[in-house]
Design an enzyme around this catalytic site. Structure first.
Site, short mmCIF file in Angstrom:
data_model
loop_
_atom_site.label_atom_id
_atom_site.label_comp_id
_atom_site.label_asym_id
_atom_site.label_seq_id
_atom_site.Cartn_x
_atom_site.Cartn_y
_atom_site.Cartn_z
N SER A 126 0.83 -1.21 0.00
CA SER A 126 0.00 0.00 0.00
C SER A 126 0.88 1.27 0.00
CB SER A 126 -0.95 -0.08 1.20
OG SER A 126 -1.90 0.93 1.16
N ASP A 177 -10.32 -3.75 -5.21
CA ASP A 177 -9.67 -2.77 -4.32
C ASP A 177 -10.40 -1.43 -4.44
OD1 ASP A 177 -7.99 -1.00 -3.01
OD2 ASP A 177 -6.16 -1.97 -3.72
N HIS A 218 -8.30 -4.31 -0.85
CA HIS A 218 -6.99 -3.69 -0.56
C HIS A 218 -6.15 -4.59 0.33
CE1 HIS A 218 -4.44 -0.19 -1.01
NE2 HIS A 218 -4.20 -0.18 0.28
C1 MLT Z 1 -1.32 6.00 -0.13
O1 MLT Z 1 -1.74 6.96 0.49
O2 MLT Z 1 -0.14 5.76 -0.32
C2 MLT Z 1 -2.36 5.09 -0.67
O3 MLT Z 1 -3.58 5.73 -0.77
C3 MLT Z 1 -2.50 3.84 0.09
C4 MLT Z 1 -2.83 4.11 1.53
O4 MLT Z 1 -1.91 4.25 2.30
O5 MLT Z 1 -4.01 4.16 1.89
#
Ligand code: MLT
Length: 208
Positions: free
Chosen positions: A107, A157, A188
């Protein structure tokens, strides 16, 4: 602003093999989260697991965001450059080979690993990116010939669109990286079986 690499909290676990895994957690995680994943991917690898140093209401991240999926690009640049410098310092301190360094990020950590590849194409030999999106659009293709990348994306996701994930794969391919992109029955969060695929991919990389 000059990058300031000195203050990344991290864990270092020396392995018996040649490869080192740079582990980058998701929003709200820390340097402990991906240690089991790293040990599963390659029990012989050394692990350098880093804590993102941006604080979002008490949650650790690798760079600031303005809203969900809208990134503070200046802060991303600074943190990416600082992480690249930190990794070089860590290689000197712990004695690992930068030519055998692979990232595994989830992520926000996957987005940071992608940013690292786009801004510092020489920094990583390859990366396993879980639920990554495009961190920023590079002005020209990054020089990534010889770099191996596995992207795993969730079919449902809610945070990363199909277009975002595919665009990232294409940016990396345009730079010459060898990219495998897998779609998994998941949102996700990670799916069962995903790590089996990752272990297969990691095992197929050139021996260290
Ligand atoms: C981010 O902010 O890098 C992406 O949206 C993934 C997350 O951390 O939720």
């Amino acid at each position: 602003m000059q990058p300031n690499p000195s203050a990344f909290a991290h864990r270092w676990l020396a392995g018996t093999g040649e490869k080192t895994l740079l582990l980058l957690h998701g929003t709200g995680g820390d340097e402990n989260d991906l240690i089991p994943l790293g040990q599963t991917l390659d029990p012989a690898a050394s692990l350098l697991s880093v804590r993102g140093r941006v604080d979002e209401n008490g949650s650790n991240r690798f760079f600031r965001r303005i809203a969900e999926g809208v990134f503070d690009l200046e802060n991303m640049r600074e943190e990416t450059d600082s992480l690249a410098a930190f990794v070089s310092q860590a290689a000197a301190k712990y004695g690992f080979d930068l030519d055998q360094l692979y990232a595994a990020g989830f992520s926000n950590g996957a987005n940071m690993a992608a940013s690292l590849m786009l801004r510092h194409p020489e920094a990583l030999r390859g990366a396993f990116l879980m639920r990554a999106m495009v961190p920023f659009e590079p002005s020209s293709p990054p020089a990534l010939t010889g770099t191996r990348v596995l992207i795993t994306s969730g079919e449902s996701d809610p945070l990363v669109t199909r277009g975002q994930a595919e665009r990232l794969a294409n940016i990396l391919r345009e730079g010459g990286a060898e990219v495998e992109h897998l779609w998994v029955h998941a949102g996700h969060n990670l799916a069962r079986g995903e790590l089996v695929e990752a272990k297969r991919w990691f095992g197929g990389l050139a021996p260290g």
